[in-house]
Scaffold this active site. Structure first.
Site, short mmCIF file in Angstrom:
data_model
loop_
_atom_site.label_atom_id
_atom_site.label_comp_id
_atom_site.label_asym_id
_atom_site.label_seq_id
_atom_site.Cartn_x
_atom_site.Cartn_y
_atom_site.Cartn_z
N ASN A 17 92.94 43.84 66.88
CA ASN A 17 92.16 44.24 68.07
C ASN A 17 92.23 43.22 69.21
OD1 ASN A 17 90.58 42.46 66.56
ND2 ASN A 17 88.68 43.38 67.27
N LYS A 42 99.26 35.56 58.61
CA LYS A 42 99.77 36.93 58.56
C LYS A 42 98.94 37.78 59.52
CE LYS A 42 98.70 40.54 56.59
NZ LYS A 42 98.95 41.43 57.73
N GLY A 96 88.58 40.80 59.76
CA GLY A 96 88.94 42.20 59.57
C GLY A 96 87.73 42.98 59.07
N GLU A 112 85.17 36.88 58.76
CA GLU A 112 84.62 37.38 60.03
C GLU A 112 84.80 38.89 59.98
OE1 GLU A 112 83.45 35.02 61.92
OE2 GLU A 112 84.49 33.27 61.13
N CYS A 158 84.79 43.41 67.55
CA CYS A 158 83.80 43.24 66.48
C CYS A 158 82.40 43.07 67.03
CB CYS A 158 84.18 42.06 65.61
SG CYS A 158 84.43 40.55 66.56
N GLU A 210 80.48 51.73 61.27
CA GLU A 210 81.15 51.18 62.45
C GLU A 210 82.18 52.20 62.95
OE1 GLU A 210 83.84 47.89 61.67
OE2 GLU A 210 83.14 46.83 63.45
P1 NAD Z 1 91.52 45.40 57.96
O1 NAD Z 1 90.57 44.73 57.05
O2 NAD Z 1 92.08 46.70 57.54
O3 NAD Z 1 92.79 44.47 58.30
C1 NAD Z 1 92.63 43.16 58.82
C2 NAD Z 1 93.78 42.28 58.31
O4 NAD Z 1 93.71 42.20 56.89
C3 NAD Z 1 95.18 42.82 58.63
O5 NAD Z 1 96.04 41.72 58.90
C4 NAD Z 1 95.59 43.49 57.33
O6 NAD Z 1 96.99 43.55 57.15
C5 NAD Z 1 94.97 42.58 56.31
N1 NAD Z 1 94.67 43.19 55.01
C6 NAD Z 1 94.35 44.48 54.76
N2 NAD Z 1 94.14 44.66 53.43
C7 NAD Z 1 94.31 43.45 52.84
C8 NAD Z 1 94.21 42.97 51.50
N3 NAD Z 1 93.89 43.77 50.48
N4 NAD Z 1 94.45 41.67 51.28
C9 NAD Z 1 94.76 40.82 52.27
N5 NAD Z 1 94.88 41.21 53.56
C10 NAD Z 1 94.64 42.50 53.85
O7 NAD Z 1 90.75 45.50 59.34
P2 NAD Z 1 91.11 46.40 60.59
O8 NAD Z 1 90.46 47.71 60.40
O9 NAD Z 1 92.53 46.38 60.89
O10 NAD Z 1 90.34 45.57 61.73
C11 NAD Z 1 89.18 46.00 62.30
C12 NAD Z 1 87.98 45.40 61.60
O11 NAD Z 1 87.96 44.00 61.84
C13 NAD Z 1 86.68 45.93 62.14
O12 NAD Z 1 85.79 46.18 61.10
C14 NAD Z 1 86.17 44.79 63.00
O13 NAD Z 1 84.78 44.79 63.19
C15 NAD Z 1 86.67 43.60 62.27
N6 NAD Z 1 86.78 42.42 63.14
C16 NAD Z 1 85.88 41.41 62.99
C17 NAD Z 1 85.91 40.30 63.82
C18 NAD Z 1 84.90 39.18 63.67
O14 NAD Z 1 85.12 38.12 64.24
N7 NAD Z 1 83.81 39.37 62.95
C19 NAD Z 1 86.89 40.23 64.82
C20 NAD Z 1 87.79 41.27 64.94
C21 NAD Z 1 87.73 42.36 64.09
#
Ligand code: NAD
Length: 536
Positions: free
Chosen positions: A177, A200, A251, A273, A307, A405
């Site tokens: 994002n 990654k 994530g 986070e 987020c 969310e």
């Molecule tokens: P996601 O958890 O699907 O993916 C995030 C990252 O994790 C990607 O690089 C993905 O390839 C990796 N990933 C996915 N599954 C994994 C696993 N089993 N093991 C290791 N890595 C893995 O998240 P998303 O949907 O792509 O991102 C959006 C989310 O992130 C939203 O919920 C948002 O609120 C959150 N976010 C939080 C912050 C914060 O600072 N709190 C900032 C940005 C986004």
């Protein structure tokens, strides 16, 4: 506020004839230089699809488990040398990075707009955040990392100091994002503390992350210090967690829980986070124009894919109608569009998946009786995954967008009668990332902030006041995460504290012919005396 349907009052398109694809083409030679920075030998590639037009921007080589192993080998070797560099030398590189990021800001924003589909004014936040982060840690490295003297048990005779030792190689897994800043901002304090990084980034936005890596090289950081790999989270992310000495993950909450378990299995630390369902409170004494302007940014920055953006708003009864008239009018006036130029107030969603989630939430709410005050439609005429900024009224707990969310441009607005009720409702659910309070009485607003269970609370601002204040820790309570980025916590998490005590003259054993019992009495009297003297 009465109910009305969105369709008739669509927000304005900046330039309906504008063809974003015509305005910019990624230089493929540069794309090849960027992807050449990856440790990736599978021979397979994955296209990076632009949400601007649904077309591939470039092809990103994919990493294997052996590549992750090789990335860690190189990173460990680089880390051993890097840990011996002085904080002064590291700080100088950080300040060079700061200058480079500001100088190459336009090119960075172009890449982010192109790869994420966001509006340029939201892309602007990313290089700015990296410049602020680099400057903050350059200027505070000594303060956080230098060896500190602490009180010894026997004044004058026990000299104790605490060292900050780097963890080793930190694994960083980041989302799409904010693809430039999320790929870099957590790794900067890690390397300042003497670690190496294996990162990654999300597969959808690899090029923005790789551009960040190119800038690190330009700033003079050793080439192997920051490794980057590409591939699916489930496989390549797991390979990283199996080798890292610490993991920083940004994530979703669901993935964060899986990662926490994997880290626990290896007894390594992690910071997480995660997601949010962030509330904004508009109190009866708020400056309504300011609150309406802030609420637009709070809900629709990066099309709500932020987020810390707001998906729930609680407005005092006394000002509800006046505030909502102002807010909805502003939302309707938003200039929508994709492309590289300034002037758009909101850009596209990242992908079909993200669009499906948003459509699902709004249609579910509509079917169960929520009123759409404005928005509520996909806009494929603008770009493939575009969705209008949407304001809902009458959202109820049985609707998905009440507690889940949406991570899109959808905000539900509720009335409240008394402030305690508003705080209780803001604290509903399991998330606790960010909140905002609008009031002219900032002392009262700060008191209310203390009662809200969120890691950051902004008064008379949406999220920028906390996020851009790099000295303030940023992160979530409850299901929104563990640990904090930014500030002292943001760098100390990447260190082990090591206490070194030098004992002079007096030993911790009987002396001068004392028996064990006499020694015990002597020590007891000494401790009691030191307590009387006010020692901590
Ligand atoms: P996601 O958890 O699907 O993916 C995030 C990252 O994790 C990607 O690089 C993905 O390839 C990796 N990933 C996915 N599954 C994994 C696993 N089993 N093991 C290791 N890595 C893995 O998240 P998303 O949907 O792509 O991102 C959006 C989310 O992130 C939203 O919920 C948002 O609120 C959150 N976010 C939080 C912050 C914060 O600072 N709190 C900032 C940005 C986004």
């Amino acid at each position: 506020m009465g109910s009305s349907d969105a369709g008739s009052a669509a927000p304005e398109l900046l330039d309906p004839d504008h063809d974003p694809a015509a305005s910019y083409a990624l230089d493929q030679a540069h794309v090849r230089r960027l992807t050449g920075l990856l440790t990736a030998s599978s021979g397979e590639t994955k296209p990076s699809i632009s949400p601007v037009n649904g077309q591939p921007l470039g092809h990103v080589p994919q990493s294997t488990a052996a590549d992750v192993e090789e990335a860690f080998r190189r990173a460990r070797k680089a880390q051993a040398r890097w840990a011996r560099t002085s904080l002064e030398e590291r700080s100088a590189m950080f300040l060079r990075l700061h200058d480079i990021v500001l100088r190459r800001q336009d090119e960075i924003m172009d890449m982010i707009c192109w790869e994420s589909g966001k509006a340029r004014k939201h892309a602007f936040d990313e290089p700015l955040h990296i410049a602020l982060t680099a400057r903050y840690y350059a200027r505070t490295a000594e303060e956080h990392l230098s060896t500190k003297r602490v009180a010894g048990v026997v004044p004058g005779l026990t000299r104790v100091e605490v060292n900050r030792v780097p963890k080793g190689v930190v694994g960083i897994i980041s989302p799409w994002n904010y693809p430039f800043t999320m790929a870099l901002c957590d790794g900067l304090p890690a390397i300042m503390a003497g670690n190496a990084v294996v990162a990654k980034p999300d597969a959808q936005t690899m090029l923005s992350a790789l551009l960040g890596l190119e800038l690190l090289h330009e700033a003079g950081f050793p080439e192997d210090l920051w490794q980057m790999v590409a591939g699916p989270g489930r496989t390549i992310g797991t390979e990283i967690i199996e080798r890292a000495d610490y993991v920083c993950f940004t994530g979703s909450t669901a993935t964060g829980k899986v990662i926490a378990q994997q880290c626990a299995e290896r007894l390594i630390g992690c910071s997480l986070e995660l997601g949010g369902k962030n509330p904004i409170l508009v109190l009866r004494d708020a400056d309504l124009d300011r609150a309406a302007e802030g609420a637009v940014r709070a809900a629709f920055s990066n099309a709500g894919q932020l987020c810390v953006s707001m998906e729930r708003m609680y407005v005092a009864d006394q000002v509800y109608d006046r505030f909502m008239a102002k807010f909805v009018e502003r939302v309707k006036a938003m200039r929508l569009g994709v492309g590289l130029e300034w002037g758009h107030d909101m850009g596209a969603l990242i992908s079909q998946d993200q669009l499906d989630t948003v459509v699902g939430h709004v249609e579910d709410a509509r079917a169960k009786g929520a009123r759409v005050l404005t928005g509520g439609r996909a806009r494929p005429d603008i770009s493939p995954y575009f969705y209008e900024p949407t304001v809902l009224e009458g959202t109820t707990p049985d609707m998905r967008c009440f507690g889940d969310e949406s991570f899109g441009p959808v905000i539900s607005v509720y009335r409240f009668h008394d402030e305690s009720d508003a705080v209780a409702r803001a604290n509903e659910g399991q998330y606790g990332l960010n909140a905002a309070v609008y009031s002219r009485d900032t002392r009262r607003a700060r008191e209310i902030a203390r009662r809200i269970k969120c890691g950051t609370v902004n008064v008379n601002e949406a999220f920028g006041a906390t996020f851009a204040s790099i000295e303030s820790p940023m992160g979530g309570m409850r299901d929104s995460g563990m640990g904090r980025r930014q500030g002292a916590e943001g760098i100390l998490r990447y260190t082990e504290s090591q206490s070194v005590a030098v004992q002079r003259v007096l030993r911790f054993a009987p002396m001068f012919g004392m028996s064990d019992e006499q020694y015990a009495r002597f020590m007891t009297r000494s401790v009691a005396l030191m307590t009387k003297l006010g020692r901590k």
